[in-house]
Design an enzyme around this catalytic site. Structure first.
Site, PDB file in Angstrom:
ATOM      1  N   SER A   6       0.994  -1.267   0.104  1.00 26.46           N
ATOM      2  CA  SER A   6       0.107   0.033  -0.250  1.00 26.46           C
ATOM      3  C   SER A   6       0.904   1.246  -0.081  1.00 26.46           C
ATOM      4  CB  SER A   6      -0.919   0.071   1.266  1.00 26.46           C
ATOM      5  OG  SER A   6      -0.187   0.013   2.403  1.00 26.46           O
ATOM      6  N   GLY A  65      -8.098  -6.919   5.991  1.00 23.55           N
ATOM      7  CA  GLY A  65      -7.263  -6.778   4.832  1.00 23.55           C
ATOM      8  C   GLY A  65      -5.817  -6.756   5.131  1.00 23.55           C
ATOM      9  N   TRP A  70       0.481  -9.056   3.849  1.00 31.27           N
ATOM     10  CA  TRP A  70       1.290  -9.878   4.318  1.00 31.27           C
ATOM     11  C   TRP A  70       2.009  -9.666   5.837  1.00 31.27           C
ATOM     12  CZ3 TRP A  70       0.740  -8.818  -0.762  1.00 31.27           C
ATOM     13  CH2 TRP A  70       0.759  -9.702  -1.589  1.00 31.27           C
ATOM     14  N   ILE A 107      -8.371 -12.498   2.304  1.00 29.70           N
ATOM     15  CA  ILE A 107      -9.165 -13.381   1.541  1.00 29.70           C
ATOM     16  C   ILE A 107      -8.014 -14.168   0.906  1.00 29.70           C
ATOM     17  CG2 ILE A 107     -11.078 -11.958   1.324  1.00 29.70           C
ATOM     18  CD1 ILE A 107     -10.043 -10.988  -1.364  1.00 29.70           C
ATOM     19  N   CYS A 156      -0.299   2.596 -13.361  1.00 32.17           N
ATOM     20  CA  CYS A 156      -0.976   3.353 -11.872  1.00 32.17           C
ATOM     21  C   CYS A 156      -0.501   4.457 -11.390  1.00 32.17           C
ATOM     22  CB  CYS A 156      -0.894   1.990 -10.842  1.00 32.17           C
ATOM     23  SG  CYS A 156      -2.193   0.668 -11.194  1.00 32.17           S
TER      24      CYS A 156
END
Length: 401
Positions: free
Chosen positions: A127, A164, A167, A187, A347
């Site tokens: 992130s 969420g 790692w 998930i 991105c």
């Protein structure tokens, strides 16, 4: 075939040329690409790059220019029809249902973990980093993780729910530096296995669980809740379900931190290549949509925006990946190089254009009585300030401002 006039007009408005001599111009190697680009837009742009139909030295700048000029709008009837059908589908169906969310885990987060280890560095934080005072990726990620803990007023003995968890980057810092007891959910089976193996000696419990299944776990309320880089997968149909689930997990005096990519404007338009190959069903909220979903459930205590830090983060990830590629390519395959380059650099262009935003919100229940004071670092020294657990271990007195 001749380049369609509609394409020339769209790229010309962005000051991008086909086969020009500037770093952000496209060098086209396959003429059929023009027609495909006209018909299917961003899907053809990404697929064409991965196939080798075109190249661009400064890909992120090219994407930024196209987005700033509005060239991501459908240019042909086929594209406009697809966009309308997708909008109707989002209204009728639920592209972010539980089954679909598990598909996202398999599609993106369960790829070869060596890719993420090489790209993300020792933090394994997938992130946006916090570059306010940082000069490299590792420092930016550690600064972000400590910032989250400090905004949450995390202290020894607190129970933290990490929704969420990726790692385990936040879980690691929260447990090792702040003395928190962490329950982390993801998930992705691969992420859960990684955390169990890597942090077996820490007070971290991890499970493979969708946020909608949390009530089935019968967990005690948490002092703090964090969700970093997960809300992008929730979808507007599920916003209030998500926020209500987070509200129900919190103690009345607790705090939640939501860290999410946002859209500068309200739109139902998505990038078809990203939606097809990277994050199926991913939808980015605008500020208006985010507030609408929260209203009547959670209160906003603080809102910080640092979207331009995501461009630096993505470019750093690409540098790490490119350095590691000579040892990765033997196992992964050459096609993946172009696929991953397009993903990261397109991105980066999205955030450079400022259509992409990055927000951190601190939220509380409506019945919280304590006053919350916002936190912003003011110097390099702030990043290394002792956490409550560090201070306790050293016998120092520590407070959170």
């Amino acid at each position: 075939m001749a380049i369609p006039a509609t394409l020339l007009a769209a790229t010309g408005a962005a000051d991008v040329q086909f086969n020009g001599d500037r770093p952000w111009d496209l060098q086209v190697h396959r003429r059929q690409f023009y027609g495909e680009l006209l018909r299917t837009g961003s899907l053809a742009l990404g697929d064409g790059y991965v196939r080798g139909d075109w190249d661009c030295d400064h890909l992120s700048e090219m994407i930024s220019r196209l987005l700033k000029s509005g060239a991501n709008r459908p240019l042909a009837l086929q594209g406009r029809l697809f966009e309308s059908i997708q909008w109707l589908s989002d209204q009728i169906l639920n592209p972010q249902g539980i089954t679909q969310s598990l598909r996202v885990g398999r599609r993106h987060y369960d790829i070869d973990p060596r890719v993420y280890e090489a790209m993300l560095g020792p933090s394994m934080a997938y992130s946006c980093g916090y570059w306010r005072h940082a000069t490299n990726l590792d420092d930016a990620q550690e600064a972000k993780l400590h910032l989250v803990c400090k905004k949450l007023e995390l202290k020894p003995g607190d129970r933290l729910l990490d929704v969420g968890c990726g790692w385990g980057a936040l879980a690691r810092v929260a447990s090792q530096h702040y003395g928190a007891e962490v329950v982390a959910i993801t998930i992705s089976n691969r992420q859960a296995s990684y955390i169990r193996e890597k942090f077996s000696d820490t007070p971290i419990t991890v499970g493979v669980c969708d946020y909608r299944s949390l009530p089935q776990l019968n967990l005690e309320p948490f002092d703090k809740v964090a969700s970093i880089g997960m809300f992008e997968h929730v979808g507007r149909r599920n916003d209030r379900t998500f926020h209500q689930a987070m509200n129900d997990c919190l103690n009345p005096e607790g705090l939640m931190l939501l860290h999410t990519i946002g859209s500068a404007s309200t739109t139902h338009r998505t990038d078809r290549w990203i939606d097809t190959h990277i994050f199926p069903g991913g939808r980015l909220p605008s500020a208006m949509q985010l507030c609408k979903g929260l209203e009547g459930i959670l209160l906003i205590e603080d809102w910080e925006s640092f979207g331009q830090d995501y461009e630096r983060t993505l470019l750093s990830w690409w540098e790490n990946f490119e350095l590691a590629w000579p040892r990765l390519c033997q196992e992964i395959g050459q096609d993946f190089y172009r696929f991953w380059r397009y993903y990261l650099l397109s991105c980066a262009g999205y955030f450079r254009s400022r259509q992409g935003q990055l927000w951190q919100l601190v939220l509380s229940r409506a019945d919280r009585q304590s006053t919350y004071r916002s936190i912003r670092p003011s110097s390099d020294e702030w990043i290394s300030t002792s956490s409550p657990q560090d201070a306790a271990d050293s016998g120092q007195e520590c407070c959170i401002n």
